[in-house]
Enzyme design. Structure first.
Site, PDB file in Angstrom:
ATOM      1  N   SER A  46       0.833  -0.997  -0.288  1.00  0.00           N
ATOM      2  CA  SER A  46       0.014  -0.245   0.221  1.00  0.00           C
ATOM      3  C   SER A  46       0.937   1.100   0.123  1.00  0.00           C
ATOM      4  O   SER A  46       2.012   1.327  -0.803  1.00  0.00           O
ATOM      5  CB  SER A  46      -0.454  -0.279   1.096  1.00  0.00           C
ATOM      6  OG  SER A  46      -1.978   0.874   1.348  1.00  0.00           O
ATOM      7  N   ASP A 163      -5.353  -4.431  -2.011  1.00  0.00           N
ATOM      8  CA  ASP A 163      -4.968  -3.742  -1.051  1.00  0.00           C
ATOM      9  C   ASP A 163      -4.189  -4.754  -0.813  1.00  0.00           C
ATOM     10  O   ASP A 163      -5.000  -5.865  -0.106  1.00  0.00           O
ATOM     11  CB  ASP A 163      -5.129  -2.395  -0.443  1.00  0.00           C
ATOM     12  CG  ASP A 163      -4.633  -1.678   0.601  1.00  0.00           C
ATOM     13  OD1 ASP A 163      -3.493  -2.679   0.991  1.00  0.00           O
ATOM     14  OD2 ASP A 163      -4.190  -1.194   0.817  1.00  0.00           O
TER      15      ASP A 163
END
Length: 284
Positions: A46, A163
């Site tokens: 991320s 993610d």
């Protein structure tokens, strides 16, 4: 008899996800650069994927800090917002992609990077962790930052990804797979959960999120924190840096406080520096 000279070890840097809190990685980078500690491998999830890609490309901490500071302005942040409408996420992500294209490069491949890089994502179709080490870097970064509910899932090579924090928010294991002999890990997802539920009352909030969002955020933060704790028991880094970031500096609401996050990372790295230099057998 002269003491034996040990060859320098290959150092890996693992950077966690954490949205705006992940800007603390820049402060850690500043200290590592100032201390002339080389990084031979990088992994990230991320926000750690964004910072890791910048590092692997060859950007300095000062260059990355300059970009982060520029985009800590509320007007600049608003320009990044493009509502997704009927898509599977709050934001379409096209403006974020455009920004990252200018920052990292639209056509840069992993093979073009100065430092080997591993970026974590999750295959939405079968739930497996996917580690990108080849192909287009921008596509991999977009896949790694596609927070469910915030961004639409990202399609790469006929698969959809979200993610990487869902599975592996602090990818220590992947720099070891590269061959790192010494791993520095930076975890920005630390909270006092007793206080986290009241953060919307903080005077630092520029936009107060709805109660439902706060509850979801608190739950996800707890889940990621516990998952990371368990993974670190199995794969412990040589140095773990945990910046003391204010609890009210949340992943999605704290980008206007970039300076605080960066300073927290710098302070934590300086505190860890004596132990780090000692373990690496480097002079202070």
């Amino acid at each position: 008899m002269a003491s034996e000279i040990r060859p320098p070890r290959k150092i890996g840097l693992a950077l966690s996800g954490g949205g705006a809190r992940g800007l603390a990685h820049i402060g850690v980078m500043k200290v590592l650069e100032q201390s002339h500690i080389p990084i031979h491998f990088v992994s990230g999830t991320s926000m750690g994927a964004i910072i890791g890609a910048c590092l692997a490309k060859g950007m300095s901490a000062a260059e990355i800090e300059g970009v982060a500071t520029k985009f800590s302005n509320i007007r600049q942040l608003i320009r990044m917002v493009d509502m997704a409408g009927g898509r599977r996420g709050l934001l379409a992500g096209s403006r974020v992609r455009e920004f990252l294209s200018d920052l990292i490069g639209a056509d840069i491949e992993f093979s073009d990077l100065r430092v080997p890089l591993a970026l974590c994502s999750v295959n939405l179709e079968d739930g497996s962790e996917t580690v990108f080490t080849h192909g287009n870097v921008l596509n991999a970064v977009m896949a790694s930052i596609a927070v469910p509910g915030i961004f639409s899932p990202q399609r790469v090579d006929d698969c959809q990804y979200v993610d990487g924090g869902v599975k592996n928010n602090l990818p220590v294991d992947h720099v070891r797979e590269f061959g790192a002999e010494f791993v520095i890990a930076v975890d920005v997802m630390h909270y006092d959960f007793a206080k986290l539920g009241t953060t919307a009352k903080s005077e630092h909030f520029s936009v107060i999120p709805p109660v439902s969002f706060q509850e979801i955020y608190r739950f996800v933060a707890m889940m990621i924190s516990e998952q990371t704790r368990l993974r670190l028991l199995l794969d412990t880094p040589d140095i773990l840096i945990t910046p003391e970031i204010p609890d009210d500096l949340l992943s999605f609401g704290g980008f206007n406080r970039a300076g605080e996050a960066i300073s927290a990372g710098e302070k934590a790295a300086k505190q860890a520096l004596p132990e780090l230099l000692n373990k690496l057998d480097l002079p202070e």
